[in-house]
Design a protein around this motif. Structure first.
Motif, PDB file in Angstrom:
ATOM      1  N   UNK A 107       2.441  -4.426   6.744  1.00  0.00           N
ATOM      2  CA  UNK A 107       3.224  -3.643   5.772  1.00  0.00           C
ATOM      3  C   UNK A 107       4.437  -2.978   6.412  1.00  0.00           C
ATOM      4  N   UNK A 108       4.357  -2.698   7.697  1.00  0.00           N
ATOM      5  CA  UNK A 108       5.393  -1.933   8.387  1.00  0.00           C
ATOM      6  C   UNK A 108       6.470  -2.827   9.021  1.00  0.00           C
ATOM      7  N   UNK A 109       6.170  -4.132   9.053  1.00  0.00           N
ATOM      8  CA  UNK A 109       7.009  -5.084   9.789  1.00  0.00           C
ATOM      9  C   UNK A 109       7.851  -5.984   8.906  1.00  0.00           C
ATOM     10  N   UNK A 110       7.591  -5.938   7.580  1.00  0.00           N
ATOM     11  CA  UNK A 110       8.154  -6.962   6.691  1.00  0.00           C
ATOM     12  C   UNK A 110       9.645  -7.170   6.863  1.00  0.00           C
ATOM     13  N   UNK A 111      10.416  -6.075   6.859  1.00  0.00           N
ATOM     14  CA  UNK A 111      11.868  -6.215   6.864  1.00  0.00           C
ATOM     15  C   UNK A 111      12.486  -6.320   8.243  1.00  0.00           C
ATOM     16  N   UNK A 112      11.660  -6.309   9.283  1.00  0.00           N
ATOM     17  CA  UNK A 112      12.219  -6.156  10.636  1.00  0.00           C
ATOM     18  C   UNK A 112      13.179  -7.274  11.032  1.00  0.00           C
ATOM     19  N   UNK A 113      12.752  -8.531  10.865  1.00  0.00           N
ATOM     20  CA  UNK A 113      13.602  -9.640  11.343  1.00  0.00           C
ATOM     21  C   UNK A 113      14.945  -9.633  10.614  1.00  0.00           C
ATOM     22  N   UNK A 114      14.907  -9.386   9.293  1.00  0.00           N
ATOM     23  CA  UNK A 114      16.154  -9.368   8.522  1.00  0.00           C
ATOM     24  C   UNK A 114      17.029  -8.173   8.938  1.00  0.00           C
ATOM     25  N   UNK A 115      16.388  -7.042   9.177  1.00  0.00           N
ATOM     26  CA  UNK A 115      17.164  -5.861   9.584  1.00  0.00           C
ATOM     27  C   UNK A 115      17.774  -6.046  10.968  1.00  0.00           C
ATOM     28  N   UNK A 146      18.709   6.146  12.895  1.00  0.00           N
ATOM     29  CA  UNK A 146      17.540   5.545  13.536  1.00  0.00           C
ATOM     30  C   UNK A 146      16.498   5.304  12.448  1.00  0.00           C
ATOM     31  N   UNK A 147      15.845   4.156  12.502  1.00  0.00           N
ATOM     32  CA  UNK A 147      14.878   3.787  11.468  1.00  0.00           C
ATOM     33  C   UNK A 147      13.493   3.625  12.090  1.00  0.00           C
ATOM     34  N   UNK A 148      12.497   4.234  11.448  1.00  0.00           N
ATOM     35  CA  UNK A 148      11.106   4.053  11.880  1.00  0.00           C
ATOM     36  C   UNK A 148      10.383   3.257  10.793  1.00  0.00           C
ATOM     37  N   UNK A 149       9.957   2.057  11.166  1.00  0.00           N
ATOM     38  CA  UNK A 149       9.284   1.085  10.289  1.00  0.00           C
ATOM     39  C   UNK A 149      10.258   0.480   9.278  1.00  0.00           C
ATOM     40  N   UNK A 150       9.804  -0.643   8.660  1.00  0.00           N
ATOM     41  CA  UNK A 150      10.781  -1.473   7.923  1.00  0.00           C
ATOM     42  C   UNK A 150      10.309  -1.920   6.540  1.00  0.00           C
ATOM     43  N   UNK A 151       9.241  -1.306   6.004  1.00  0.00           N
ATOM     44  CA  UNK A 151       8.700  -1.636   4.686  1.00  0.00           C
ATOM     45  C   UNK A 151       8.177  -3.084   4.634  1.00  0.00           C
ATOM     46  N   UNK A 152       7.731  -3.478   3.447  1.00  0.00           N
ATOM     47  CA  UNK A 152       6.966  -4.710   3.303  1.00  0.00           C
ATOM     48  C   UNK A 152       7.824  -5.971   3.133  1.00  0.00           C
ATOM     49  N   UNK A 153       8.885  -5.838   2.305  1.00  0.00           N
ATOM     50  CA  UNK A 153       9.605  -7.063   1.921  1.00  0.00           C
ATOM     51  C   UNK A 153      10.394  -7.681   3.061  1.00  0.00           C
ATOM     52  N   UNK A 158       0.832  -1.209   0.000  1.00  0.00           N
ATOM     53  CA  UNK A 158       0.000   0.000   0.000  1.00  0.00           C
ATOM     54  C   UNK A 158       0.860   1.248   0.000  1.00  0.00           C
ATOM     55  N   UNK A 159       1.888   1.237  -0.881  1.00  0.00           N
ATOM     56  CA  UNK A 159       2.819   2.379  -0.957  1.00  0.00           C
ATOM     57  C   UNK A 159       3.380   2.705   0.435  1.00  0.00           C
ATOM     58  N   UNK A 160       3.732   1.665   1.146  1.00  0.00           N
ATOM     59  CA  UNK A 160       4.211   1.851   2.522  1.00  0.00           C
ATOM     60  C   UNK A 160       5.550   2.600   2.534  1.00  0.00           C
ATOM     61  N   UNK A 161       5.751   3.421   3.546  1.00  0.00           N
ATOM     62  CA  UNK A 161       6.984   4.187   3.687  1.00  0.00           C
ATOM     63  C   UNK A 161       7.611   3.968   5.067  1.00  0.00           C
ATOM     64  N   UNK A 162       8.940   4.041   5.065  1.00  0.00           N
ATOM     65  CA  UNK A 162       9.714   3.998   6.305  1.00  0.00           C
ATOM     66  C   UNK A 162      10.613   5.234   6.310  1.00  0.00           C
ATOM     67  N   UNK A 163      11.150   5.588   7.459  1.00  0.00           N
ATOM     68  CA  UNK A 163      11.930   6.826   7.576  1.00  0.00           C
ATOM     69  C   UNK A 163      13.228   6.569   8.333  1.00  0.00           C
ATOM     70  N   UNK A 164      14.310   7.021   7.695  1.00  0.00           N
ATOM     71  CA  UNK A 164      15.636   6.897   8.277  1.00  0.00           C
ATOM     72  C   UNK A 164      16.058   8.301   8.688  1.00  0.00           C
ATOM     73  N   UNK A 165      16.462   8.471   9.921  1.00  0.00           N
ATOM     74  CA  UNK A 165      16.918   9.789  10.349  1.00  0.00           C
ATOM     75  C   UNK A 165      18.342   9.684  10.883  1.00  0.00           C
TER      76      UNK A 165
END
Ligand SMILES: [Zn+2]
Ligand SMILES: [Zn+2]
Length: 233
Positions: free
Chosen positions: A69-77, A31-38, A17-24
């Motif tokens: 949508x926000x959790x997809x990449x978390x485990x890999x990251x 620091x990363x907020x959310x991790x996109x879908x994949x 759903x055109x999900x977005x994450x933010x790196x600051x």
């Protein structure tokens, strides 16, 4: 990847759903907020490479809330970065795979393009790879340079983030710009009274830039848009 302001990077594309994450970036720390879908987190890892940074430069990862949508990449990251993973206590066991997120109606609502996501929550598919949460975040905490706010409504443990020096707000799913500008996908907002109160609070910041969970960030007349969404909800 798009640099919205010094040290603020928006990451996203069509999936989820055109999900977005933010790196600051502040004081050299990422620091990363959310991790996109994949599940392979490749967009986040690509962005780091393009910035000339390595995965281990990410100090911390926060999840706005426990939707797929926000959790997809978390485990890999987590594996690639060794970063500390943060979420609100209500969402933490969803992130860890111990409880599923609450389903919403599967009836058409707002846009037919949201039905796959309504069905996904209903069926709990596709599942994310579970990842334990290391630390809990709540109202008043800091996350890198960002101030943490508890903003329930979309989900009970939904978090938003505010960077005062940049007047940058990460609204999570409190606001969406895809498929259209709206106060989050309404069918997904579990508690509308709480959601309106959270929107009013977000409006009070008069943000210059607003990163949203689904769709492109709001970079023009952002404060006006948030005020209007809060009033109309
Ligand atoms: Zn959501
Ligand atoms: Zn979402």
């Amino acid at each position: 990847m798009k640099e919205l302001a010094p040290g603020i990077y928006s990451l996203g594309h069509g999936k989820g759903g055109h999900v977005h994450a933010f790196l600051v970036e502040a004081r050299g720390e990422l620091s990363l907020v959310d991790t996109l879908f994949e599940g392979d987190a490749r967009l986040v890892l690509d962005a780091l490479r393009r910035l000339g940074r390595s995965p281990t430069d990410i100090e911390r990862i926060a999840i706005t809330h426990g939707h797929r949508s926000h959790l997809g990449g978390l485990a890999e990251l987590k594996r690639a970065t060794g970063a500390t993973v943060y979420a609100h206590r209500w969402e933490a066991d969803i992130v860890a795979g111990e409880r599923r997120a609450q389903a919403v109606s599967i009836l058409p609502h707002q846009s037919l393009r949201l039905i796959p996501f309504q069905l996904g929550l209903w069926l709990n598919r596709p599942r994310h790879t579970p990842c334990p949460v290391d630390e809990l975040l709540d109202e008043g905490d800091s996350f890198g340079p960002l101030h943490v706010m508890h903003s329930p409504g979309h989900s009970p443990g939904h978090l938003t983030f505010w960077w005062p020096e940049r007047r940058f707000l990460i609204a999570g799913d409190g606001i969406a710009t895809w498929p259209n500008l709206c106060a989050g996908w309404k069918a997904f907002n579990l508690n509308h009274v709480q959601h309106k109160a959270s929107l009013e609070r977000l409006a009070s910041f008069d943000a210059l830039t607003v990163g949203v969970g689904h769709g492109d960030p709001i970079t023009e007349n952002a404060a006006d848009h948030v005020h209007q969404l809060a009033e109309a909800y």
